[in-house]
Every structure is written in structure tokens, then in C-alpha cells.
Enzyme design. Sequence first.
Site: not given
Length: 403
Positions: A215-218, A282
Site C-alpha cells: 500500500s502507500n501513505h495516502s 493513490a
Amino acid sequence: MLKGKHIILGVTGSIAAYKSAVLCRLLVSAGAEVKVVMTNLAKQFITPLTMATVSKNPILVDFFNPENGEWNSHVKLGEWADLYLIAPASANTMAKMAAGVADNLLLTTYLSARCPVAVAPAMDLDMYAHVATQRNMEQLKQDGVHIIEPGSGFLASGLIGKGRMAEPQDIVEAVEAIFASETTNHQKKKSLEGKRFLVTAGATIEPIDPVRFISNHSSGKMGYAVAESLAKRGAEVVLVSGRTALEKPQGVECVDVLSAEEMFEACVERFSKMDGAVMCAAVADYTPQVVAQDKIKKNDDDMSIALKRTRDIAAHLGQHKREGQVLVGFAMETENEEQNATGKLAKKNLDFIVMNSLRKEGAGFRGDTNIVSLIDSHEKVDLPLMSKADVAERIVDKIESFL
Ligand code: C5P
């Protein structure tokens, strides 16, 4: 501007109360209907008879008339008013307003008022400058109260400084400006009635096995703010949301998804019915080729996971965009920002792109602020550091210019 407007004029115990009579007369001559509420102390500075005469209405001080028991309904008064103007507003009354104290009719009316509220502070310079007064005024501003700034000059104490109530004519002009801005806000609010928008937000989750994911930091904050801003202006909004920790915005239909593929399906299914889409999510560019059925066991070796490309939702919608549909994308870049963002604008067939740089302080993922540029095929507009809610307003303003 003031013709037919219902104004409650609140008068508190300050020497500046003598100016309230002039203020009241100016409001009445401009066509407003004025009802005056006074605190008990205010009666010591200006008589109810004077105020009743200039306002052409009986004065309200107590919760009920002690002579005949008639009830002065602060709720009805609050509903009647288009504006509640408290002038002069003493330090004491502002402190009580900030704290929600309701021990007189002027204050219960404040708590019941559904209309805009304005205060014109009046007090000695030291009281005005005191940290407690400034804190209370800051609280009132945050609560949406308009502050009509006092002027500098001779004060009743004999001192010279800031704290003198604004002059009645200046207060009338401030009141007119409040009505003017309320009208534009109201028009703005409903400017997207009958329009439908799709908004994506948050991070996608690409499962590796039943336990792990990519996943990512959004945080989803920017997308949620855009959805909220569109909805506030009367649009029907479908928010396709990946993972976030945010509360769902009011008046918005939410579709929760996990993976890029799920987000793709949810968007493609709905896009044809929309007037536009704002792609804030994102979305993962790569996802594991296979998702392991069971938790992957570790051993002593290193490991690699084979990834495959996901489908680009924005680019797909751009390809299928019909005349009149507005498509907005985001670009989060760490290098060659402008060049990369302009490339995406063309490649994904977007109407405009919101570019933010991870290199700038105050911009990016988790915070409540952002620094962005809005880029279309004709121009690039650089916005200063703003709250994400304000950035959302500017994005929606630009969307409206395309409709
Ligand atoms: O190409 P890049 O991922 O940098 O483009 C960012 C923009 O494209 C964002 O608006 C993002 O929401 C959108 N996007 C998408 N689907 C993807 C990847 C990005 O909608 N698979």
C-alpha cells in the site's frame, strides 16, 4: 442591501453603548427591521426608552416580562433574525459566548441563533490586548462569528489605543459586506445542483497473502475534502474510497474498495452517468501476480514477489470521456514535477491536473495542508500553502469553469 432584513441588535454594558442608538437609527433608515436585546448592565449606559424609540420595537432584557409574565422567546427571536449583531460587545459577553454560557437573554439568543452573528468589540486597550480576550475572540472566529475590528483612538479610560468600538457607519458597512458574502456563499453552495461527480480517494491495498499487502501513505484527506466541497455546492457525489482512517463525509454516497482492480471496476461502472470525476486516490501501479492462499512461510533465503501492472483508472476514463465530462487528476512528484505532471495531463486526457511536490514543506500525504499548482493545457496556477479544504474549494471552482 438592508431593506427588509431582520436584525437583532445586542447591546452590552460598555460606554460605547451610547453609539448603539446611532447605529440602530442607521440600520432602520437603511430599511432593516431591528429588535434590540440588552443586558442589564447595558441599561445603565443607554436607556431602553432611547433604544425602543430608535428601533421602533420594545426592548428585550429579561426572559419574561415581570409585570405580566409574558415570555420573551429567544428561540423565536433567533429564528426571526437574518443577522445577530452585538455592538458593543464587551470582553465579558465575548468570553461567555466563547464558552457557551447562557445566563441572560442576549446570550441564550446567541445560542439559539441560526443566522450569521457579528460582534463589534469595545473595551479598554489592556482588556482588548489581554491574552484571554484575544483567545476568546479567536474562538469566536473559529465558531464562525464575524468580528468587526475596533479602531484606535481616545478611550473612556483616558488612554489612547485599540479597543474603541468601530464607528456606527463602519459597522453598517461591515453588516452589508456580511450580507453580500452570505449571498455569494449561498449561490456558490448550490451552483452544482443536478450535477454528478465521481471522486476517488485514499490508498489501495494489494494483497500478497491473507496477512500482508502493498500500500502507500495516502491519508485520503484531499479526496474527502474534494467530495465534501462538491456535495456542499449541491452536487451528487459518489466517493470511491480505498483505505483511510477518515469519517465519511456528509451527503456523499460512499463505495469502499480495497485493490486497484476493485477501484477500477467501481469507477468504470459509474463514470458514464457522471458530469465529471476527480481522481485523488493513490492507486497502486503494481500488484502481486498471484495472491498466496495461505500465509507465506519465511525461510532463511531472501525472497522476491513478482508484480504485474495494474490498470490506470484515470487513463481509462480519459479514453472514454465524452463531450462535457470533466476529468481531473493528481500528480504527486518528487522530481521534474512540472514536466511529469504536464505529461500525465496529455497522456490521461485530463482537463486539468493538480500537481503537488513531496519536496515542499506543508504539502503531501498526511497533513491538513497542501501546496499545489493547477495545470491545464493553457495555464499553470500556483496556489500558496492552504488547508486541504481550501485547496478543494479552488479545485471545485476550476471544475465549474469547465462545465
Ligand atoms: O501516473 P500516476 O499514478 O502518477 O498518476 C496519478 C493520477 O492518476 C492520479 O490522479 C491517480 O488517482 C490516477 N491513477 C489512477 N489509476 C492508476 C494510477 C493512477 O486513476 N492505476
